[in-house]
Design a protein around this motif. Sequence first.
Motif, mmCIF file in Angstrom:
data_model
loop_
_atom_site.group_PDB
_atom_site.id
_atom_site.type_symbol
_atom_site.label_atom_id
_atom_site.label_comp_id
_atom_site.label_asym_id
_atom_site.label_seq_id
_atom_site.Cartn_x
_atom_site.Cartn_y
_atom_site.Cartn_z
ATOM 1 N N GLN A 114 20.625 12.874 3.752
ATOM 2 C CA GLN A 114 20.016 11.715 3.115
ATOM 3 C C GLN A 114 20.784 10.461 3.474
ATOM 4 O O GLN A 114 21.932 10.514 3.896
ATOM 5 N N GLY A 115 20.093 9.349 3.319
ATOM 6 C CA GLY A 115 20.699 8.053 3.568
ATOM 7 C C GLY A 115 20.221 7.054 2.542
ATOM 8 O O GLY A 115 19.153 7.206 1.953
ATOM 9 N N GLY A 116 21.036 6.048 2.331
ATOM 10 C CA GLY A 116 20.677 4.923 1.483
ATOM 11 C C GLY A 116 20.912 3.655 2.284
ATOM 12 O O GLY A 116 22.056 3.344 2.608
ATOM 13 N N THR A 117 19.849 2.964 2.644
ATOM 14 C CA THR A 117 19.933 1.856 3.589
ATOM 15 C C THR A 117 19.365 0.586 2.957
ATOM 16 O O THR A 117 18.322 0.631 2.301
ATOM 17 N N CYS A 131 14.916 9.715 14.340
ATOM 18 C CA CYS A 131 15.626 10.998 14.289
ATOM 19 C C CYS A 131 15.074 11.927 13.217
ATOM 20 O O CYS A 131 15.728 12.895 12.816
ATOM 21 N N GLY A 132 13.860 11.659 12.756
ATOM 22 C CA GLY A 132 13.181 12.589 11.857
ATOM 23 C C GLY A 132 13.382 12.366 10.374
ATOM 24 O O GLY A 132 12.999 13.215 9.568
ATOM 25 N N PHE A 133 13.966 11.244 9.983
ATOM 26 C CA PHE A 133 14.108 10.934 8.557
ATOM 27 C C PHE A 133 12.814 10.313 8.054
ATOM 28 O O PHE A 133 12.110 9.640 8.798
ATOM 29 N N ARG A 134 12.531 10.526 6.791
ATOM 30 C CA ARG A 134 11.387 9.878 6.166
ATOM 31 C C ARG A 134 11.897 9.054 4.989
ATOM 32 O O ARG A 134 12.918 9.382 4.374
ATOM 33 N N GLU A 135 11.191 7.985 4.715
ATOM 34 C CA GLU A 135 11.551 7.127 3.593
ATOM 35 C C GLU A 135 10.905 7.678 2.333
ATOM 36 O O GLU A 135 9.692 7.879 2.289
ATOM 37 N N LEU A 136 11.743 7.928 1.331
ATOM 38 C CA LEU A 136 11.251 8.491 0.070
ATOM 39 C C LEU A 136 10.869 7.415 -0.929
ATOM 40 O O LEU A 136 9.999 7.629 -1.763
ATOM 41 N N GLY A 137 11.569 6.299 -0.866
ATOM 42 C CA GLY A 137 11.268 5.233 -1.809
ATOM 43 C C GLY A 137 12.383 4.210 -1.869
ATOM 44 O O GLY A 137 13.406 4.336 -1.204
ATOM 45 N N ARG A 138 12.125 3.229 -2.670
ATOM 46 C CA ARG A 138 13.068 2.116 -2.834
ATOM 47 C C ARG A 138 13.793 2.283 -4.162
ATOM 48 O O ARG A 138 13.160 2.447 -5.204
ATOM 49 N N ARG A 139 15.110 2.216 -4.102
ATOM 50 C CA ARG A 139 15.925 2.248 -5.315
ATOM 51 C C ARG A 139 16.237 0.789 -5.663
ATOM 52 O O ARG A 139 17.062 0.170 -5.007
ATOM 53 N N GLU A 140 15.547 0.282 -6.649
ATOM 54 C CA GLU A 140 15.658 -1.138 -6.990
ATOM 55 C C GLU A 140 16.920 -1.420 -7.787
ATOM 56 O O GLU A 140 17.253 -0.691 -8.720
ATOM 57 N N ARG A 141 17.608 -2.489 -7.363
ATOM 58 C CA ARG A 141 18.798 -2.951 -8.066
ATOM 59 C C ARG A 141 19.747 -1.796 -8.366
ATOM 60 O O ARG A 141 20.243 -1.654 -9.472
ATOM 61 N N ILE A 142 20.011 -0.970 -7.367
ATOM 62 C CA ILE A 142 20.821 0.234 -7.544
ATOM 63 C C ILE A 142 22.304 -0.082 -7.747
ATOM 64 O O ILE A 142 23.008 0.648 -8.426
ATOM 65 N N ALA A 143 22.767 -1.183 -7.161
ATOM 66 C CA ALA A 143 24.180 -1.568 -7.300
ATOM 67 C C ALA A 143 24.333 -3.033 -6.897
ATOM 68 O O ALA A 143 23.454 -3.614 -6.276
ATOM 69 N N GLN A 144 25.498 -3.576 -7.243
ATOM 70 C CA GLN A 144 25.774 -4.966 -6.897
ATOM 71 C C GLN A 144 26.696 -5.045 -5.687
ATOM 72 O O GLN A 144 27.587 -4.217 -5.516
ATOM 73 N N GLN A 145 26.452 -6.069 -4.890
ATOM 74 C CA GLN A 145 27.310 -6.403 -3.764
ATOM 75 C C GLN A 145 27.725 -7.855 -3.963
ATOM 76 O O GLN A 145 26.869 -8.743 -3.918
ATOM 77 N N GLU A 156 15.489 10.801 3.815
ATOM 78 C CA GLU A 156 15.989 12.165 3.977
ATOM 79 C C GLU A 156 15.410 12.794 5.230
ATOM 80 O O GLU A 156 14.340 12.412 5.714
ATOM 81 N N ARG A 157 16.158 13.748 5.725
ATOM 82 C CA ARG A 157 15.690 14.594 6.820
ATOM 83 C C ARG A 157 15.928 16.034 6.392
ATOM 84 O O ARG A 157 17.051 16.439 6.126
ATOM 85 N N ARG A 158 14.857 16.769 6.319
ATOM 86 C CA ARG A 158 14.928 18.185 5.960
ATOM 87 C C ARG A 158 15.003 18.992 7.244
ATOM 88 O O ARG A 158 14.189 18.808 8.157
ATOM 89 N N SER A 159 15.978 19.885 7.330
ATOM 90 C CA SER A 159 16.151 20.697 8.538
ATOM 91 C C SER A 159 14.986 21.672 8.695
ATOM 92 O O SER A 159 14.586 22.335 7.743
ATOM 93 N N PRO A 160 14.477 21.795 9.931
ATOM 94 C CA PRO A 160 13.442 22.798 10.177
ATOM 95 C C PRO A 160 14.030 24.188 10.435
ATOM 96 O O PRO A 160 13.285 25.154 10.554
ATOM 97 N N VAL A 161 15.363 24.301 10.466
ATOM 98 C CA VAL A 161 15.985 25.603 10.773
ATOM 99 C C VAL A 161 16.908 26.121 9.673
ATOM 100 O O VAL A 161 17.159 27.321 9.605
ATOM 101 N N VAL A 162 17.418 25.264 8.815
ATOM 102 C CA VAL A 162 18.314 25.687 7.733
ATOM 103 C C VAL A 162 17.576 25.529 6.415
ATOM 104 O O VAL A 162 16.953 24.502 6.156
#
Length: 164
Positions: A114-117, A131-145, A156-162
């Motif tokens: 998984q990634g958070g971008t 590279c096979g990742f799909r966007e699951l959704g937007r995490r709004e106001r998840i943290a401050q910078q 996330e990218r779900r493995s097709p072999v594991v």
Amino acid sequence: MTIHIDAMTPADWEPVRTIYLEGIASGQATFEMEAPSWQEWDAGHHPFARQVARLDGRVVGWAALSPVSRRRCYAGVAEVSIYVGAASRGRGIGQQLLLAAIAEAERHGIWTLQGGTFPENEASRRLQRACGFRELGRRERIAQQQGVWRDTILTERRSPVVGT
């Protein structure tokens, strides 16, 4: 230009840290405001799938996986981090690192990456999709910078072999 992907060693920490600091300075790569010590970084990442991209022997990018939870049921889920030095971006190094990280993750039983971008980091989002990742959704106001609330796109990218 030949890029070599190698296992990261503690001796690679200084160039890895420098690249991480570039990512921090960009304001588009992480919520972190400073790079940790090697010991802190080492403790927070899986011991496998730590890779560096080398160009003419020097580190120009890196990849690593972090556990998402200490709970045993999530042992096959990891967060992926990919950083490429500013002077080396746009050359396909990120894709080589991400594909290598995926292969290493699967060799070690990881079924979901998984990634958070940040939404504005379109280059990272394109790389993940390629590279096979799909966007699951937007995490709004998840943290401050620096006092400003930021959103992230959860991927996330779900493995097709594991874990099939």
